[in-house]
Design a protein around this motif. Structure first.
Motif, PDB file in Angstrom:
ATOM      1  N   ASP A 193      38.793  -5.926 -17.096  1.00 23.14           N
ATOM      2  CA  ASP A 193      39.418  -6.700 -16.857  1.00 23.14           C
ATOM      3  C   ASP A 193      40.807  -5.965 -16.998  1.00 23.14           C
ATOM      4  O   ASP A 193      41.235  -6.211 -17.731  1.00 23.14           O
ATOM      5  N   SER A 194      40.982  -5.417 -15.108  1.00 21.89           N
ATOM      6  CA  SER A 194      42.776  -5.316 -15.055  1.00 21.89           C
ATOM      7  C   SER A 194      44.284  -5.412 -15.734  1.00 21.89           C
ATOM      8  O   SER A 194      45.045  -4.663 -15.669  1.00 21.89           O
ATOM      9  N   ASP A 195      43.476  -6.642 -15.351  1.00 26.52           N
ATOM     10  CA  ASP A 195      45.185  -6.950 -15.930  1.00 26.52           C
ATOM     11  C   ASP A 195      45.535  -8.029 -16.847  1.00 26.52           C
ATOM     12  O   ASP A 195      46.467  -7.793 -17.278  1.00 26.52           O
ATOM     13  N   THR A 196      44.560  -7.472 -18.212  1.00 23.88           N
ATOM     14  CA  THR A 196      44.446  -7.320 -19.493  1.00 23.88           C
ATOM     15  C   THR A 196      44.253  -5.973 -20.483  1.00 23.88           C
ATOM     16  O   THR A 196      44.840  -6.103 -20.963  1.00 23.88           O
ATOM     17  N   SER A 197      43.624  -5.265 -19.254  1.00 27.00           N
ATOM     18  CA  SER A 197      43.313  -3.740 -20.069  1.00 27.00           C
ATOM     19  C   SER A 197      42.602  -4.288 -21.335  1.00 27.00           C
ATOM     20  O   SER A 197      42.518  -3.166 -21.895  1.00 27.00           O
ATOM     21  N   THR A 222      35.136  -6.504 -21.056  1.00 26.01           N
ATOM     22  CA  THR A 222      34.909  -7.447 -20.694  1.00 26.01           C
ATOM     23  C   THR A 222      33.937  -8.178 -20.314  1.00 26.01           C
ATOM     24  O   THR A 222      32.399  -7.174 -20.427  1.00 26.01           O
ATOM     25  N   ASP A 267      35.372 -10.575 -10.729  1.00 31.11           N
ATOM     26  CA  ASP A 267      36.690 -10.613 -10.247  1.00 31.11           C
ATOM     27  C   ASP A 267      37.258  -8.773 -11.174  1.00 31.11           C
ATOM     28  O   ASP A 267      38.098  -8.781 -11.266  1.00 31.11           O
ATOM     29  N   ASN A 268      35.945  -8.336 -12.108  1.00 32.85           N
ATOM     30  CA  ASN A 268      35.541  -7.180 -12.787  1.00 32.85           C
ATOM     31  C   ASN A 268      35.595  -5.979 -12.179  1.00 32.85           C
ATOM     32  O   ASN A 268      34.640  -6.021 -11.875  1.00 32.85           O
TER      33      ASN A 268
END
Length: 109
Positions: A72-76, A79, A84-85
């Motif tokens: 997950d690039s939003d949270t680094s 997952t 969306d990942n």
């Protein structure tokens, strides 16, 4: 050896599309790997595209050996959620929800 051979490809030097610290997961279009050193956006970064790395994960996620691992690039964080990942590899050791990291064999796309 073939006259058009360039390199093994397990480590690539590419322009950093973002600021990276050594050990960060790097996703640049279809190149997926781990930064081997620090780099600021636009500067060269060495990216290892093969191997097993200990990657920080979402705390609630658990992985069994062989489970796909997404990033997950939003949270680094790694997952188990595909939506969306980006798939970065597979778990090579079980990782309980109580652990902070997962051992991931990069898929070497």
């Amino acid at each position: 050896m073939a006259t058009n051979y360039v390199q093994a490809g397990d480590t690539l030097t590419i322009p950093a599309g973002a600021d990276y610290l050594s050990g960060d997961v790097v996703i640049e279009n279809e190149i997926i790997g781990v930064a081997l050193g620090d780099a600021v956006t636009g500067n060269p970064v060495d990216v290892r595209t093969t191997g097993v790395f200990d990657v920080p994960k979402v705390g609630a996620n658990a992985f069994a050996v062989g489970d796909p691992v997404y990033f997950d690039s939003d949270t680094s964080l790694a997952t188990s959620t595909a939506t969306d990942n980006t798939k970065i590899g597979v778990a090579v050791a079980a990782a309980a929800a109580s652990t902070a990291t997962v051992n991931v064999r990069l898929s070497g796309f």
